[in-house]
Design a protein around this motif. Structure first.
Motif, PDB file in Angstrom:
ATOM      1  N   PRO A 201       0.803  -1.217   0.000  1.00 58.12           N
ATOM      2  CA  PRO A 201       0.000   0.000   0.000  1.00 58.12           C
ATOM      3  C   PRO A 201       0.843   1.279   0.000  1.00 58.12           C
ATOM      4  N   LEU A 202       2.123   1.156  -0.379  1.00 56.77           N
ATOM      5  CA  LEU A 202       3.032   2.297  -0.303  1.00 56.77           C
ATOM      6  C   LEU A 202       2.707   3.380  -1.346  1.00 56.77           C
ATOM      7  N   ALA A 203       2.509   2.948  -2.585  1.00 59.33           N
ATOM      8  CA  ALA A 203       2.432   3.904  -3.703  1.00 59.33           C
ATOM      9  C   ALA A 203       0.995   4.287  -4.037  1.00 59.33           C
ATOM     10  N   SER A 204       0.819   5.540  -4.441  1.00 59.42           N
ATOM     11  CA  SER A 204      -0.506   5.995  -4.865  1.00 59.42           C
ATOM     12  C   SER A 204      -0.704   5.790  -6.368  1.00 59.42           C
ATOM     13  N   ALA A 205       0.410   5.722  -7.118  1.00 57.20           N
ATOM     14  CA  ALA A 205       0.341   5.491  -8.571  1.00 57.20           C
ATOM     15  C   ALA A 205       1.674   4.907  -9.002  1.00 57.20           C
ATOM     16  N   ALA A 206       1.655   4.159 -10.096  1.00 57.00           N
ATOM     17  CA  ALA A 206       2.915   3.585 -10.599  1.00 57.00           C
ATOM     18  C   ALA A 206       2.824   3.336 -12.093  1.00 57.00           C
ATOM     19  N   ASP A 216       6.543   8.978 -19.264  1.00 62.04           N
ATOM     20  CA  ASP A 216       5.809   8.047 -18.400  1.00 62.04           C
ATOM     21  C   ASP A 216       5.292   8.710 -17.119  1.00 62.04           C
ATOM     22  N   LEU A 217       6.086   9.614 -16.528  1.00 58.40           N
ATOM     23  CA  LEU A 217       5.558  10.411 -15.411  1.00 58.40           C
ATOM     24  C   LEU A 217       4.396  11.271 -15.943  1.00 58.40           C
ATOM     25  N   GLY A 218       4.547  11.691 -17.190  1.00 54.81           N
ATOM     26  CA  GLY A 218       3.462  12.446 -17.847  1.00 54.81           C
ATOM     27  C   GLY A 218       2.162  11.650 -17.891  1.00 54.81           C
ATOM     28  N   HIS A 219       2.258  10.343 -18.117  1.00 55.73           N
ATOM     29  CA  HIS A 219       1.036   9.511 -18.124  1.00 55.73           C
ATOM     30  C   HIS A 219       0.412   9.460 -16.736  1.00 55.73           C
ATOM     31  N   ILE A 220       1.247   9.341 -15.701  1.00 50.27           N
ATOM     32  CA  ILE A 220       0.719   9.356 -14.331  1.00 50.27           C
ATOM     33  C   ILE A 220       0.003  10.688 -14.082  1.00 50.27           C
ATOM     34  N   CYS A 221       0.674  11.782 -14.453  1.00 53.98           N
ATOM     35  CA  CYS A 221       0.110  13.114 -14.201  1.00 53.98           C
ATOM     36  C   CYS A 221      -1.216  13.298 -14.940  1.00 53.98           C
ATOM     37  N   GLY A 257      14.866   9.403 -23.135  1.00 54.22           N
ATOM     38  CA  GLY A 257      15.202   8.148 -23.803  1.00 54.22           C
ATOM     39  C   GLY A 257      14.199   7.104 -23.372  1.00 54.22           C
ATOM     40  N   GLY A 258      14.267   5.946 -23.914  1.00 46.72           N
ATOM     41  CA  GLY A 258      13.314   4.913 -23.504  1.00 46.72           C
ATOM     42  C   GLY A 258      14.043   3.675 -23.044  1.00 46.72           C
ATOM     43  N   ASP A 259      13.270   2.590 -22.918  1.00 46.02           N
ATOM     44  CA  ASP A 259      13.839   1.256 -22.723  1.00 46.02           C
ATOM     45  C   ASP A 259      14.539   1.038 -21.392  1.00 46.02           C
ATOM     46  N   ASP A 260      14.191   1.831 -20.364  1.00 47.84           N
ATOM     47  CA  ASP A 260      14.827   1.593 -19.063  1.00 47.84           C
ATOM     48  C   ASP A 260      14.122   0.494 -18.269  1.00 47.84           C
ATOM     49  N   TYR A 261      12.796   0.441 -18.381  1.00 47.57           N
ATOM     50  CA  TYR A 261      11.986  -0.554 -17.665  1.00 47.57           C
ATOM     51  C   TYR A 261      12.209  -0.534 -16.159  1.00 47.57           C
ATOM     52  N   GLN A 262      12.547   0.661 -15.662  1.00 40.87           N
ATOM     53  CA  GLN A 262      12.517   0.883 -14.217  1.00 40.87           C
ATOM     54  C   GLN A 262      11.101   1.316 -13.856  1.00 40.87           C
ATOM     55  N   LEU A 263      10.833   1.452 -12.559  1.00 38.63           N
ATOM     56  CA  LEU A 263       9.515   1.902 -12.118  1.00 38.63           C
ATOM     57  C   LEU A 263       9.557   3.374 -11.751  1.00 38.63           C
ATOM     58  N   CYS A 264       8.466   4.077 -12.052  1.00 39.73           N
ATOM     59  CA  CYS A 264       8.255   5.423 -11.528  1.00 39.73           C
ATOM     60  C   CYS A 264       6.976   5.323 -10.702  1.00 39.73           C
TER      61      CYS A 264
END
Ligand code: ADP
Ligand code: MG
Length: 317
Positions: A201-206, A216-221, A257-264
């Motif tokens: 339950p840590l994150a509000s969005a991912a 990708d942060l733009g998609h969350i926003c 850039g792309g292709d990092d596949y880390q989480l935001c």
């Protein structure tokens, strides 16, 4: 070798999973979703010459295609259950298929995500991976939950994927050690299940970062109806990537850039202590890079200027 022989030789194996009631080889696979879980699923298609080099080693093509698909499960906080594979091949190349199936085997074993079915056709070289995962009931972390004041966090290092592509394309020269590091990051991106399983339950969005942090942060926003401030001094960069190019280029790789596949992901401030405790306990590579704000768009936290995508990623249409 016809289609059935290809399937039998390279893609038919028993999953050994307790969730799989009917394996690969029937008209459908049958999988049981355990009590108390929801099913998460996602599909990713890669096209030779667009998403991967057609002459890349086939085992790495398979590894990358499946890892990229799995990353979407991680982004929701789901864990892998099973996958299916649709393969369009220009012709039957047994050397390629043998290597490809070794890659499939390696990655499906590593992530406990057995291949339970698929489709095999003749056509341009196109690979579609469908992954299914389990997430405890009503705990999937969506893109839409970010709120003003939340911390913006990212895992790992940003820009590795874009730096790797530049090096693999020969646009940028790298030492042997840097080449090896980036080659591995490009072909074997690591879906962050280690952290994903703690998102709820840590994150509000991912979201997973496939098109660069800004996109990708733009998609969350956008889906959350908020904006974000990003502190560029806090972007986590690999030292090998930092040494590869001028600072402005490295920053552009990390942001656009792309292709990092880390989480935001975003974390409400009231959970900041819990986040820090988890980071210390698990020695997680998580950086806080900014904050969610009310004003739409993403801005530089220090200067207040709009952060714009340096060069937009590949657009299909
Ligand atoms: P159908 O004609 O009933 O759709 P297919 O002949 O396409 O069945 O496939 C036969 C079996 O082989 C099915 O169980 C299918 O899931 C499996 N299969 C086909 N292609 C692949 C593949 N690329 N990877 C894994 N399993 C496959
Ligand atoms: Mg059938």
């Amino acid at each position: 070798m016809d289609e059935f022989e290809v399937i039998a030789r390279y893609f038919k194996r028993s999953s050994g999973s307790p969730h799989v009631l009917v394996d690969n080889g029937d008209d459908c696979a049958v999988v049981r979703v355990p009590e108390g879980f929801d099913l998460a699923f996602s599909m990713d298609t890669v096209v030779a010459g667009v998403h991967f080099f057609a002459d890349a080693p086939a085992n790495l093509v398979a590894e990358r295609a499946i890892r990229v698909a799995l990353s979407d499960l991680a982004a929701m906080g789901a864990t892998p259950l099973v996958c299916t594979l649709s393969l369009s091949l220009p012709h039957v190349d047994e050397t390629w298929l043998s290597l490809f199936s070794q890659g499939v085997e390696a990655v499906t074993t590593a992530f406990s995500c057995p291949l339970v079915g698929g489709d095999t056709v003749c056509g341009a070289l196109v690979i579609t991976v469908h992954v299914q995962g389990l997430v405890a009931k009503n705990t999937a972390v969506k893109r839409s939950g970010a709120q003003v004041g939340d911390l913006v966090c990212v895992t790992g290092c940003l820009g590795d994927g874009a730096a790797a592509l530049a090096v693999l394309k020969g646009e940028c020269s790298a030492s042997a050690a840097t080449f090896d590091y980036l080659h591995e990051r490009y072909y074997r991106p690591l879906p962050r299940f280690d952290i994903a399983q703690h998102l709820y339950p840590l994150a509000s969005a991912a979201i997973d970062i496939s098109d660069g942090l800004l996109a990708d942060l733009g998609h969350i926003c956008q889906t959350s109806g908020v904006g974000a401030e990003v502190d560029l001094h806090c972007l986590p960069l690999a030292s090998k990537v930092r040494d590869l190019a001028p600072a402005a280029q490295v920053q552009a790789w990390a942001l656009s850039g792309g292709d990092d596949y880390q989480l935001c992901f975003t974390v409400p401030r009231r959970r900041a202590t819990a986040l820090q405790r988890l980071i210390d306990e698990h020695r997680w590579d998580i950086a806080v890079v900014g904050e969610i704000v009310a004003r739409p768009g993403i801005i530089n936290k220090v200067t207040g200027a709009d952060l714009v995508v340096h060069s937009p990623g590949y657009r299909h249409f």
